[in-house]
Design an enzyme around this catalytic site. Structure first.
Site, PDB file in Angstrom:
ATOM      1  N   GLU A 145      51.866  -6.232  40.309  1.00  0.00           N
ATOM      2  CA  GLU A 145      51.054  -7.342  40.797  1.00  0.00           C
ATOM      3  C   GLU A 145      51.593  -7.785  42.153  1.00  0.00           C
ATOM      4  O   GLU A 145      52.637  -7.300  42.612  1.00  0.00           O
ATOM      5  CB  GLU A 145      51.042  -8.494  39.788  1.00  0.00           C
ATOM      6  CG  GLU A 145      52.412  -9.125  39.546  1.00  0.00           C
ATOM      7  CD  GLU A 145      52.416 -10.145  38.394  1.00  0.00           C
ATOM      8  OE1 GLU A 145      51.662  -9.952  37.419  1.00  0.00           O
ATOM      9  OE2 GLU A 145      53.182 -11.117  38.479  1.00  0.00           O
ATOM     10  N   HIS A 164      52.459 -16.648  37.663  1.00  0.00           N
ATOM     11  CA  HIS A 164      53.845 -16.178  37.640  1.00  0.00           C
ATOM     12  C   HIS A 164      54.591 -16.707  38.861  1.00  0.00           C
ATOM     13  O   HIS A 164      54.050 -16.674  39.974  1.00  0.00           O
ATOM     14  CB  HIS A 164      53.906 -14.645  37.679  1.00  0.00           C
ATOM     15  CG  HIS A 164      53.498 -13.999  36.390  1.00  0.00           C
ATOM     16  ND1 HIS A 164      53.001 -12.717  36.344  1.00  0.00           N
ATOM     17  CD2 HIS A 164      53.525 -14.440  35.120  1.00  0.00           C
ATOM     18  CE1 HIS A 164      52.738 -12.403  35.083  1.00  0.00           C
ATOM     19  NE2 HIS A 164      53.040 -13.434  34.318  1.00  0.00           N
TER      20      HIS A 164
END
Lengths: 310, 377
Positions: free
Chosen positions: A224, A262
């Site tokens: 990611e 995150h």
């Protein structure tokens, strides 16, 4: 003796971090998440040997698993070699250090929200003791062939097999594993390395493990935005990984400067973009799925000899 | 979390980093009064959390108090990249001999703090990195030692190129690192750190970002948060324990897990739609979280359809389903809602959702995304 640093410094071995020899201690076993997942791990087949909650030593979890006040006592009494941590974020760094100091070889930290400053001190502490850390802010790992899981990955979606999965995400990993299972592509080990900026085990560590692992025939890497772990993984694949690797990168539409859930998923100063990561993989011949549902077909073409379940 | 320049300078001053005296004001008349107190030419600086205020006209020099009033009235209320200027900092204009860049960042690759310096101050470090990479000096820090005095001296000498100035500069470098470390910063930047014509060393600008995960142990810093400068939905989401980022599309997304939430946004775009937001409802989702998530998304009137993509692990699908039922009962939802629920307690969730005929069910992520885009059109 408060800190006996009993573990010996040594080279990390490259066998898979969990297998039938795993003897698990759960730190925070009396908490809501700890108790729920301790039961789930044991039910799947993990050898759960001990729990730790300071102040609750002497009692038992589920009437069978002994609970200790410290990891040191748990290790002495049960030979635990792996720990999983469900304690609250302000106490997580200390719990990680405690496990490593007690001689645990693999420490898996599920806890989300651990300050980076704490992790910058924890990482060298563990290296000195030769312990491996997975996480924090990770779902843990599961080895379907051995029926061992440490963490929170749902056992219902996995299937024994030979695809190694490594990811910075939790539920996106479940999505991909679920699709692999539905396509008959069982998994050797699925590892969630965590979504924080400072983590104990990175993509390269896992690629090295999968390359050496006899059960693994193909690798799926789910990255990611944020940081450069994927770019470094691409360079490592070119040099050291002969097994087929397929990847997917989440966050192509993420705006710069915004943290996407995150702590580590943020594009800063133009670096850490999905486009850079996709380009890095493409440059070393690693196919990158445009969408998650493309992953299984890319694995099938990259690893035509892969054994498939019917 | 980000704070304004004037707040960062307060922390700088507390750590002994020299900053020019300044006053923060919210009106043109107060700006005039503040400039009169300084008694010298001043700089009027917009206090915004976004970068690039200088190019946007948010920093102006004023020679007299009357001019300060005029400049402040131009800057106050100005829109800089979507942020309205509500405060300006009035600070002494100094005569600059030399501009330097110095910052402490976290180097994810090295897993260590990194002090970066460049003799080309006043330029964004990304620009220097591209155009003149050899100008950047780097000192990695072992957090157990902090910045060694010798390392600070060497870096200061490379930046100041003057033994006499290197001394105060080394002192600033060490203090900046101590500040970075003690307040759990993720970035502490001085750009520019200036040498004045009368050979003083001053932090002319100040930028501090904090590790959100550490704010629990710094209530004094949390109190510095400027809620006015943040997106209202993002503030509400944080209070509800959700992670939310507003985008500009029309498909509202409710997802569990950050990676899956990003992948869902990407998939909306892939199939030709535009996601309205990033939203992670997190691990253990109580029904109230679903209600909160929906009400935050619905504040945005451009949202035309809502997409739920839930993969149950710790999150139980039946909890999310119950939240949806509650939301439909409470909120008079008029928009089409597409729901995809897979994983833990999926069957129970399906049963619960039968109570709400307005929901469009979907089996897979791809199917759900396509349906939500079609319904938004």
């Amino acid at each position: 003796m408060l800190a006996d640093s009993r573990s010996k410094k040594g080279n990390r071995n490259v066998s898979m971090p969990i297998d039938r020899n795993t003897r698990l201690v759960v730190q925070g076993i009396t908490g809501r998440d700890g108790s729920f997942h301790a039961a789930q791990m044991a039910a799947y087949g993990t050898n759960l040997v001990a729990g730790v909650t300071p102040g609750k030593g002497g009692s038992k979890f589920d009437n069978t698993v002994p609970i200790f006040d410290s990891v040191h006592e748990a290790v002495d009494a049960t030979g635990a070699n792996t720990s999983v941590i469900y304690v609250r974020a302000p106490f997580a760094a200390d719990a990680i250090c405690e496990a490593a100091d007690a001689g645990v070889r693999l420490v898996v930290c599920i806890t989300e929200g651990v300050p980076v400053r704490d992790m910058l001190r924890v990482v060298p502490f563990l290296k000195e003791r030769g312990a491996r850390l997975l996480g924090p802010n990770c779902p843990g790992l599961i080895a379907p062939n051995a029926r061992v899981k440490v963490g929170i990955l749902p056992a219902s979606i996995v299937q024994p097999g030979s695809v190694g999965v490594v990811s910075r995400s939790g539920t996106l990993t479940y999505e991909v594993v679920y699709q692999l299972t539905r396509a008959g592509m069982g998994q050797s080990t699925c590892i969630g390395i965590g979504g924080d900026p400072v983590i104990g085990t990175n993509f390269i560590d896992c690629l090295r493990l999968f390359q050496a692992d006899e059960e693994t025939e193909a690798i799926v890497l789910i990255g990611e935005i944020g940081g450069s772990d994927e770019e470094e993984a691409a360079a490592f694949i070119k040099e050291k990984v002969s097994k087929p690797v397929v990847s997917f990168i989440a966050g192509q539409t993420a705006p710069p400067g915004k943290r996407m859930g995150h702590a580590g998923a943020i594009v800063t100063g133009g670096s850490g973009t999905a486009a850079d990561k996709i380009a890095a993989f493409a440059a070393v011949g690693v196919p990158v799925a445009k969408i998650p549902s493309e992953i299984t077909s890319l694995v099938a073409s990259a690893a035509p000899a892969l054994k498939r379940a019917s | 979390m980000k704070v304004h320049e004037y707040q960062a300078k307060e922390l700088f001053a507390r750590y002994g980093i020299p900053v020019p005296p300044g006053t923060v004001v919210t009106s043109a008349s107060d700006a005039e009064a503040a400039a009169a107190t300084v008694g010298k030419p001043v700089v009027v600086k917009a206090q915004v959390l976004v970068g690039g205020r200088g190019k946007a006209g948010g920093v102006k020099i004023a020679k007299t108090p009357a001019e300060a009033r005029e400049k402040a009235s131009q800057i106050l209320g100005m829109d800089i990249k979507g942020e309205t200027v509500k405060k300006v900092l009035i600070t002494e204009a100094v005569d600059i001999a030399h501009e330097i860049y110095v910052a402490v960042i976290m180097d994810r690759r090295a897993q260590k703090p990194l002090v970066m310096g460049s003799a080309d101050g006043g330029v964004e470090i990304e620009v220097t990195a591209k155009e003149n990479p050899s100008a950047i000096q780097r000192v990695w820090v072992d957090p157990l030692y902090g910045v060694h005095p010798f390392a600070a001296r060497r870096l200061a000498m490379a930046l100041a190129r003057d033994a006499e100035l290197a001394k105060p500069m080394a002192d600033i470098i060490q203090k900046l690192y101590t500040l970075y470390d003690e307040v759990d910063a993720s970035l502490a930047e001085i750009n520019p750190l200036v040498v004045t014509t009368d050979r003083r060393v001053l932090a002319l600008d100040a930028k501090l970002n904090f590790d959100d995960n550490a704010l629990e142990r710094h209530p004094d810093l949390e109190a510095m948060r400027d809620l006015d400068a943040e997106d209202e939905g993002e503030v509400r989401a944080r209070n509800e324990g959700l992670s939310f980022v507003r985008l500009s599309g029309n498909v509202g997304c409710v997802v569990n897990g950050a990676g899956l939430a990003m992948a869902t946004m990407d998939l909306v775009k892939h199939y030709g739609g535009q996601p309205a937001n990033f939203l992670d409802i997190g691990g253990s989702s109580r029904p109230e979280k679903v209600v909160a998530a929906l009400s935050i998304i619905l504040q945005d009137t451009s949202v035309k359809s809502i997409l739920f993509n839930i993969f149950g692990g710790i999150t139980r699908c039946d909890d999310v389903a119950r939240g949806l039922v509650t939301a439909f009962a409470q909120m008079n939802l008029k928009l089409p809602v597409v729901v995809r629920l897979t994983g833990t307690n999926e069957k129970e969730a399906r049963e619960i959702l039968r109570q709400v005929p307005a929901i469009h069910p979907a089996e897979t992520m791809d199917e759900a995304v396509k349906k939500a885009i079609a319904l938004a059109a």
